[in-house]
Design an enzyme around this catalytic site. Structure first.
Site, PDB file in Angstrom:
ATOM      1  N   ARG A 199       0.817  -1.221   0.000  1.00 60.13           N
ATOM      2  CA  ARG A 199       0.000   0.000   0.000  1.00 60.13           C
ATOM      3  C   ARG A 199       0.845   1.263   0.000  1.00 60.13           C
ATOM      4  O   ARG A 199       0.311   2.364  -0.132  1.00 60.13           O
ATOM      5  CB  ARG A 199      -0.923  -0.006   1.212  1.00 60.13           C
ATOM      6  N   CYS A 200       2.158   1.113   0.140  1.00 64.95           N
ATOM      7  CA  CYS A 200       3.081   2.251   0.196  1.00 64.95           C
ATOM      8  C   CYS A 200       3.680   2.493  -1.191  1.00 64.95           C
ATOM      9  O   CYS A 200       4.281   1.587  -1.784  1.00 64.95           O
ATOM     10  CB  CYS A 200       4.176   1.963   1.215  1.00 64.95           C
ATOM     11  N   SER A 201       3.563   3.711  -1.690  1.00 62.22           N
ATOM     12  CA  SER A 201       4.088   4.008  -3.030  1.00 62.22           C
ATOM     13  C   SER A 201       5.609   3.876  -3.095  1.00 62.22           C
ATOM     14  O   SER A 201       6.154   3.394  -4.093  1.00 62.22           O
ATOM     15  CB  SER A 201       3.660   5.411  -3.477  1.00 62.22           C
TER      16      SER A 201
END
Length: 117
Positions: A11-13
């Site tokens: 979920r972390c870019s």
């Protein structure tokens, strides 16, 4: 090259960018989704020791879970215990080679670990 592990939060870019960076270079690595499979305290301590940065760099101190703990001057033990209990507090992504680890902020920072092998 030693076995590589990417501690990854999909979920972390920044974590997704690090994953793409490794894949684009054809690097062999394992993905450890640490939110699904949290690191035990002893493993966190070992990982922290392999970083070239202070322990505090492993901590995401802007997260709600950290603020709720209200620790004004946390000790090493308190930081490690907090991350073990709340895996979201661990900085990401992290590329670990077994003898050295690097936080991928920015994602290109992981390239230093590849270059010095």
């Amino acid at each position: 090259m030693s076995a590589l592990t990417l501690y990854h939060n999909p979920r972390c870019s920044k974590s997704r960018d690090a994953l793409k960076l490794l894949e684009a270079r054809g690097v062999e690595f394992q993905v450890h989704r640490y939110l699904d499979d949290p690191l035990p305290r002893a493993q966190l301590e070992s990982l922290a020791a392999r970083l070239d940065t202070p322990l505090e760099s492993l901590l995401r101190d802007n997260e709600t879970e950290w603020k709720a703990l209200a620790l004004s001057s946390p000790s090493r033990d308190e930081i490690l215990a907090a991350i073990a209990e709340h895996p979201r507090l661990m900085q990401r992504p992290i590329l670990d080679r077994g003898d050295r680890a690097v936080i991928g902020r920015p994602p290109e920072a992981i390239l230093a670990l590849l270059a010095d092998d």
